[in-house]
Design an enzyme around this catalytic site. Structure first.
Site, PDB file in Angstrom:
ATOM      1  N   SER A 114      -9.602  -0.597   7.242  1.00 52.44           N
ATOM      2  CA  SER A 114      -9.067  -0.468   5.882  1.00 52.44           C
ATOM      3  C   SER A 114      -8.395  -1.698   5.290  1.00 52.44           C
ATOM      4  O   SER A 114      -8.100  -1.709   4.098  1.00 52.44           O
ATOM      5  CB  SER A 114      -8.100   0.703   5.815  1.00 52.44           C
ATOM      6  OG  SER A 114      -8.839   1.880   5.653  1.00 52.44           O
ATOM      7  N   LYS A 117       0.847  -1.199   0.000  1.00 56.15           N
ATOM      8  CA  LYS A 117       0.000   0.000   0.000  1.00 56.15           C
ATOM      9  C   LYS A 117       0.879   1.245   0.000  1.00 56.15           C
ATOM     10  O   LYS A 117       1.936   1.265   0.646  1.00 56.15           O
ATOM     11  CB  LYS A 117      -0.894  -0.034   1.249  1.00 56.15           C
ATOM     12  CG  LYS A 117      -1.938   1.065   1.321  1.00 56.15           C
ATOM     13  CD  LYS A 117      -2.811   0.885   2.571  1.00 56.15           C
ATOM     14  CE  LYS A 117      -3.886   1.928   2.705  1.00 56.15           C
ATOM     15  NZ  LYS A 117      -4.717   1.737   3.910  1.00 56.15           N
ATOM     16  N   SER A 133      -9.535   1.774   3.004  1.00 52.96           N
ATOM     17  CA  SER A 133      -8.684   2.526   2.114  1.00 52.96           C
ATOM     18  C   SER A 133      -7.646   1.670   1.381  1.00 52.96           C
ATOM     19  O   SER A 133      -7.053   2.137   0.415  1.00 52.96           O
ATOM     20  CB  SER A 133      -7.962   3.619   2.898  1.00 52.96           C
ATOM     21  OG  SER A 133      -7.131   3.061   3.898  1.00 52.96           O
TER      22      SER A 133
HETATM   23  N1  GLN Z   1     -12.820   4.293   6.621  1.00 54.59           N
HETATM   24  C1  GLN Z   1     -12.247   4.710   7.850  1.00 54.59           C
HETATM   25  C2  GLN Z   1     -11.802   6.142   7.735  1.00 54.59           C
HETATM   26  O1  GLN Z   1     -12.075   6.725   6.767  1.00 54.59           O
HETATM   27  C3  GLN Z   1     -11.100   3.805   8.219  1.00 54.59           C
HETATM   28  C4  GLN Z   1      -9.931   3.980   7.333  1.00 54.59           C
HETATM   29  C5  GLN Z   1      -8.743   3.152   7.713  1.00 54.59           C
HETATM   30  O2  GLN Z   1      -8.858   2.106   8.353  1.00 54.59           O
HETATM   31  N2  GLN Z   1      -7.583   3.633   7.337  1.00 54.59           N
HETATM   32  O3  GLN Z   1     -11.180   6.679   8.580  1.00 54.59           O
END
Ligand code: GLN
Length: 472
Positions: free
Chosen positions: A175, A76, A151
């Site tokens: 994410s 990532k 994400s």
């Molecule tokens: N969707 C959540 C956020 O927007 C979690 C994102 C993540 O785990 N990085 O913060």
């Protein structure tokens, strides 16, 4: 033999025995990339020439070891890989070349995996669909009209489309698990502190963990073996004894107690996800595990708590992107103007929103009302999990309340935030959790089931997940 169908251990075995060469492996995967990447767009940065060179190099030193020897791998884009552009999906880091490897990357490289690229993501990992990437959205390989989740959507899509065999993601509120669920693969968020965060671009430091995305539970366990472990460069890294996370795979789970969280019924679950949950309970009964009901009364406060804590920590972490040190630089007539110009151009809308919320919540006069209060409720939620784990070995719940949505479908930030209702409580408590595929809905979109384990008991969590994966 279709090389791209092999699991990590099968692939490495075949390479080691001389059955196949690393170059052949790489070529098979590159074929998939050439066929699919233009539609999926999983990668921000892809270095095929280098991957082929590395494959040839490994073929010349076949006597060398490594549990990931020759495994095509993706990382990532918020995790640093030496001499590679690392953008975290943001314009503000465009052109930033990492001067070092993250610890997790160092470990993967040491096992001779081949990192072929950096995957797309929501900017600074803020999002649940990869639509917040500053560059382009990634498409779900199961149906390209749908989001792959986020994400870590790029990593999940790359694994699902067989562009790589496995990948790393990061999980702050879901994410790793949510994109794994949307794409129909396995995603593991380790216990907070088990995997070093050194070299992971910080979003919310008390919640972030790096975790593997893989095709099956065994591959996830193999990867956890590689990336787990104490690191003095991460202040929150925990020094516990080294374990073999594959040790209990295949051992029966008869007599294990699995909890179903009563409060799940307060949420609107897609009908097919309800059925998938019931089917998993049937599987557990068949495996002679005992399914019992537990209560996490404060579950519904996890979302509001997270959206105070995560933006607060993000507003502090992102202060370093100032137009002086990294990536994009827009010089103004004075320091304030430099900040303003750089951040106005460099940060996307969602990132700006979080910085504003976080700065507000931390400002004097509001700290007690928001951040402190949220921290207290966070503690209550963690305590409720601790109580539940006095009665059970793991908790079972869906990873998400719905399957993947269409690209562009979610219009408001709040709608997007709600996607993570079942994954966020896990990060608040620092617990380990895994998402495993659990069939498809009527549209053919994957459903994910989530298992939450006890702190630092990943071997047991993986054992239970493996039994469900193979016992259905
Ligand atoms: N969707 C959540 C956020 O927007 C979690 C994102 C993540 O785990 N990085 O913060």
């Amino acid at each position: 033999m279709d090389i791209t169908e092999l699991s990590i251990s099968q692939l490495v075995k075949n390479i080691k025995s001389g059955e196949i060469s690393v170059k052949e492996v790489m070529k098979s995967y590159i074929e998939n990339i050439n066929k699919k990447e233009s539609k999926i767009k999983a990668f921000i940065h892809l270095d095929i020439d280098n991957a082929l060179k590395k494959a040839e190099e490994l073929d010349r030193m076949r006597e060398k070891n490594g549990v990931l020897f020759g495994v095509p791998f993706a990382v990532k884009d918020n995790i640093n890989v030496l001499n590679t552009e690392t953008t975290a999906g943001s314009k503000i880091l465009k052109g930033y070349i990492s001067p070092y490897d993250a610890t997790a990357v160092e470990k993967v490289k040491k096992e001779n995996a081949i990192i072929i690229g950096k995957t797309n993501m929501d900017e600074f990992a803020m999002g649940s669909s990869t639509e917040n990437s500053a560059f382009f959205p990634t498409h779900n390989p199961v149906n390209v009209e749908y989001v792959p989740g986020g994400s870590s959507g790029g990593s999940a899509a790359a694994v699902k489309s067989k562009e790589v065999l496995a990948a790393l993601g990061s999980d702050t509120g879901g994410s790793v698990r949510e994109p794994a669920s949307f794409c129909g693969i396995v995603g593991l968020k380790p216990t907070y502190g088990l995997v070093s965060r050194y070299g992971l671009i910080a979003f919310s430091s008390s919640l972030d963990q790096i975790g593997p995305l893989a095709r099956n539970v065994e591959d996830a366990a193999v990867l956890l073996n590689v990336i787990a472990g104490f690191d003095s460069r991460d202040e929150t890294s925990v020094n516990i004894e080294k374990k073999d996370y594959t040790a209990l795979l295949g051992k029966e789970i008869k007599g294990k107690k699995i909890g179903i969280i009563k409060e799940i019924t307060d949420f609107d679950l897609q009908q097919e996800i309800k059925s998938a949950l019931n089917k998993t309970v049937d599987t557990l009964n068949k495996l002679q595990a005992e399914v019992i009901e537990v209560s996490i009364p404060h579950l519904k406060y996890a979302l509001p708590v997270y959206y105070i804590i995560a933006p607060s920590e993000a507003s502090a972490n992102l202060a370093r992107f100032d137009g002086v040190r990294y990536g994009l630089i827009r010089e103004g007539n004075n320091l304030k103007e430099t900040y303003q110009l750089t951040r106005t151009e460099g940060f996307g809308e969602e990132v700006k929103r979080r910085i504003l919320i976080g700065t507000f919540a931390l400002s004097s006069g509001y700290y007690d009302a928001y951040y402190l209060k949220a921290s207290k409720v966070r503690r209550i939620i963690a305590n409720e999990f601790e109580n539940a784990f006095k009665k059970v070995d793991a908790l079972l719940l869906p990873t998400t309340a719905t399957t993947a949505f269409k690209i562009g479908e979610k219009k408001s930030p709040l709608e997007m935030y709600a996607t993570d209702i079942f994954t966020i409580p896990v990060n608040l408590a620092g617990l380990p959790a895994i998402s495993i595929p659990s069939g498809n809905d009527k549209k053919g979109l994957p459903i994910g089931m989530q298992l939450i384990g006890k702190w630092f008991k990943e071997e047991e969590l993986l054992q239970i997940a493996y039994s469900i994966e193979n016992g259905g």
